[in-house]
Design a protein around this motif. Structure first.
Motif, PDB file in Angstrom:
ATOM      1  N   SER A  56       0.838  -1.196   0.000  1.00 17.56           N
ATOM      2  CA  SER A  56       0.000   0.000   0.000  1.00 17.56           C
ATOM      3  C   SER A  56       0.875   1.250   0.000  1.00 17.56           C
ATOM      4  O   SER A  56       0.614   2.208  -0.731  1.00 17.56           O
ATOM      5  CB  SER A  56      -0.907   0.026   1.228  1.00 17.56           C
ATOM      6  N   ILE A 113     -12.284   2.355  -0.655  1.00 17.02           N
ATOM      7  CA  ILE A 113     -11.651   3.498   0.008  1.00 17.02           C
ATOM      8  C   ILE A 113     -11.795   4.709  -0.902  1.00 17.02           C
ATOM      9  O   ILE A 113     -11.224   4.750  -1.990  1.00 17.02           O
ATOM     10  CB  ILE A 113     -10.153   3.231   0.250  1.00 17.02           C
ATOM     11  N   ILE A 127      -9.880  -2.663  -1.611  1.00 16.28           N
ATOM     12  CA  ILE A 127      -8.887  -3.587  -1.041  1.00 16.28           C
ATOM     13  C   ILE A 127      -9.594  -4.861  -0.603  1.00 16.28           C
ATOM     14  O   ILE A 127     -10.742  -4.840  -0.157  1.00 16.28           O
ATOM     15  CB  ILE A 127      -8.096  -2.975   0.141  1.00 16.28           C
ATOM     16  N   PHE A 185      -8.447  -8.414   1.505  1.00 17.48           N
ATOM     17  CA  PHE A 185      -7.295  -8.969   2.226  1.00 17.48           C
ATOM     18  C   PHE A 185      -7.778  -9.828   3.387  1.00 17.48           C
ATOM     19  O   PHE A 185      -8.985  -9.910   3.640  1.00 17.48           O
ATOM     20  CB  PHE A 185      -6.393  -7.831   2.725  1.00 17.48           C
ATOM     21  N   PRO A 225      -3.221  -6.159   1.444  1.00 17.18           N
ATOM     22  CA  PRO A 225      -3.848  -5.729   0.189  1.00 17.18           C
ATOM     23  C   PRO A 225      -2.805  -5.625  -0.932  1.00 17.18           C
ATOM     24  O   PRO A 225      -1.706  -5.118  -0.727  1.00 17.18           O
ATOM     25  CB  PRO A 225      -4.400  -4.339   0.528  1.00 17.18           C
TER      26      PRO A 225
END
Lengths: 409, 102
Positions: free
Chosen positions: A201, A334, A344, A346, A352
């Motif tokens: 990220s 997001i 994302i 995860f 992610p």
């Protein structure tokens, strides 16, 4: 007749009531759900409320609408759980249970930081994690003339860990659209070692703050809010001045957990990471924000958990071993402002990464990358929440466990 | 950094955190502390042990947790590990630093 009792009619509790009512025989199991509040809030909407993107009506509905027929809905305060005696004391009655599901969530605790809930609370110090806070902030922003806006995160864990960043991004867009971005100095303050703390990220999204001209203050462990001088002060002596502070206070589990002696020091209930059974009592299960599992506190997580937990309650009733199935799966949009968003996907182990979702190559959603389509996905999610998620209807092509399809691993 | 990592024979990520706690021992901690410019005292080790116990018990590490721990107060925590006490002490303890989901 046996009793299954659910505490909390938020996202997780409501989903469990819906899923279990259709699976448990009505002549064998009575299901009761307790929540003192009448209103069910769409909490992800609290992010949009301050910026006049959503209206009040879009983020709240009467909770009763989402509780299925055949479930006894009790609107009372919960006083205490007695897990050794299999009973829960409400404000004026006691309910015995055979199986208990704790879904009491988490909430902000601004009183944990000196001065935070002081004389300027909801005047120039705001939260947006409550309906009241988000609404007060909206009213403030409507005629705010600019100055130093500080978006601040007190400590982890918090509900929806990306929300503070999203707020900063949306604020940038909001002031731009109002033609006053040059009048606002925007600063993001975090106790963590960066705005992005995971390697992939940080590498792919690090540009966002710079692009939006948002200052960053890291490793900031807040000690107090100074309401006289409008600044936040950290234990190491650092200070950040503000005209308008938007803070995410400490998040804690409900006080009933503390009163019942069932939580850790943040009132989260110790819970098996994979079965969602409480660590201390075999007939007590925990779901959503109320657990201490190291997954994100988010509605999508509660949704994935609810599928595993429903199976495990049925296995428990049959005296069979529980599935060690839940993998920490989370799936979150997001907002990055300018009508774009990231997605994302995860779990406990997999951070992610970039890729496409839910299908390889065709997507259509892009992982860890800004796109307009993702933004529409986020807005569409409100409909999915009210019409599918709460009712326990599975979301097509999105499984309870994280899939590696389409991910660049 | 490279040679120190080789000398330690432990797996570490880009930022220098251990990726496998089972490879941790006191020498490893000592070596990482040296990289961070910290000379370990018995008091430092007490804090490191406490952090490892917290992580083992699934408890989230935060400055507030330190305050409530009764092990040490926050001013002392900053004095022992100046700068970012949590991110430095977790590195020495061989556990992940507190993170968000992205």
């Amino acid at each position: 007749m046996k009793n299954l009792l659910i505490l909390g009619a938020g996202t997780a509790g409501t989903m469990m009531a819906n899923q279990l009512r259709s699976k448990l025989k009505k002549d064998q199991w009575k299901i009761t759900i307790v929540d003192q509040y009448k209103t069910h809030y769409y909490q992800p909407g609290f992010l949009f409320l301050p910026f006049d993107i959503y209206t009040e009506d879009q983020v709240k509905k009467v909770g009763k609408k989402f509780i299925p027929k055949g479930v006894n809905y009790v609107q009372k305060k919960i006083d205490r759980i007695f897990p050794e005696e299999n009973k829960v004391k409400l404000e004026d009655e006691t309910i015995n249970y055979d199986i208990l599901i704790i879904a009491t969530g988490s909430k902000i605790a601004p009183e944990e930081v000196e001065g935070m809930k002081g004389k300027n609370w909801h005047k120039n110090v705001f939260d947006f994690y409550t309906y009241e806070g988000a609404l007060a902030l909206r009213n403030k922003l409507r005629d705010w003339q600019g100055g130093k806006m500080v978006v601040h995160l007190t400590e982890m864990p918090i509900k929806c860990p990306v929300a503070p960043l999203e707020f900063a991004f949306l604020a940038d867009s909001y002031f731009k659209e109002k033609g006053m971005r040059d009048k606002v100095e925007l600063t993001y303050v975090t106790p963590l070692s960066g705005a992005f703390t995971k390697e992939k990220s940080a590498a792919t999204l690090g540009y966002l703050l710079e692009e939006k001209n948002i200052n960053l203050e890291i490793d900031f462990a807040i000690e107090s809010v100074d309401n006289e001088n409008n600044k936040i002060i950290d234990y190491g002596g650092k200070e950040v001045e503000y005209d308008l502070l938007v803070t995410i206070p400490t998040n804690m589990g409900d006080e009933v957990i503390e009163r019942s002696g069932m939580g850790d020091d943040l009132n989260f209930v110790p819970t098996d990471h994979h079965t969602l059974q409480s660590k201390d009592h075999e007939n007590v299960f925990v779901i959503g924000d109320a657990t201490n599992v190291p997954a994100s506190k988010a509605g999508s997580v509660a949704h994935f958990q609810s599928e595993t937990l429903t199976d495990n309650i049925l296995l428990f009733i049959d005296g069979k071993p529980l599935k060690e199935e839940f993998d920490g799966h989370a799936n979150c949009f997001i907002e990055t402002g300018n009508k774009k968003a990231l997605l994302i996907d995860f779990n406990y182990k997999q951070e992610p990464v970039e890729g496409t979702f839910p299908f390889s190559v065709i997507g259509p959603l892009k992982l860890l990358k800004e796109s307009v389509f993702n933004h529409w996905g986020k807005l569409a999610f409100r409909w999915i929440y009210w019409n599918m998620l709460l009712k326990g209807i599975p979301i097509p092509f999105v499984g309870r466990n994280m899939s590696t399809k389409g991910k660049k691993l | 950094m490279e040679t120190q990592e080789n000398a330690l024979k432990v797996d570490r990520n880009q930022e220098g955190y251990l990726t496998d706690f089972s490879q941790w021992n006191k020498d490893v901690g000592e070596q990482i502390a040296q990289e961070e410019g910290i000379e370990m005292t018995p008091r430092h080790w007490e804090v490191i042990n406490w952090i490892q116990e917290q992580v083992k018990a699934d408890k989230a590490l935060s400055i507030r947790g330190i305050k409530k721990s009764g092990v040490l107060d926050i001013k002392e925590f900053y004095a022992l590990f100046p700068g970012g006490p949590l991110k430095i002490s977790t590195k020495i303890a061989g556990v992940p630093k507190p993170k968000s989901c992205i």
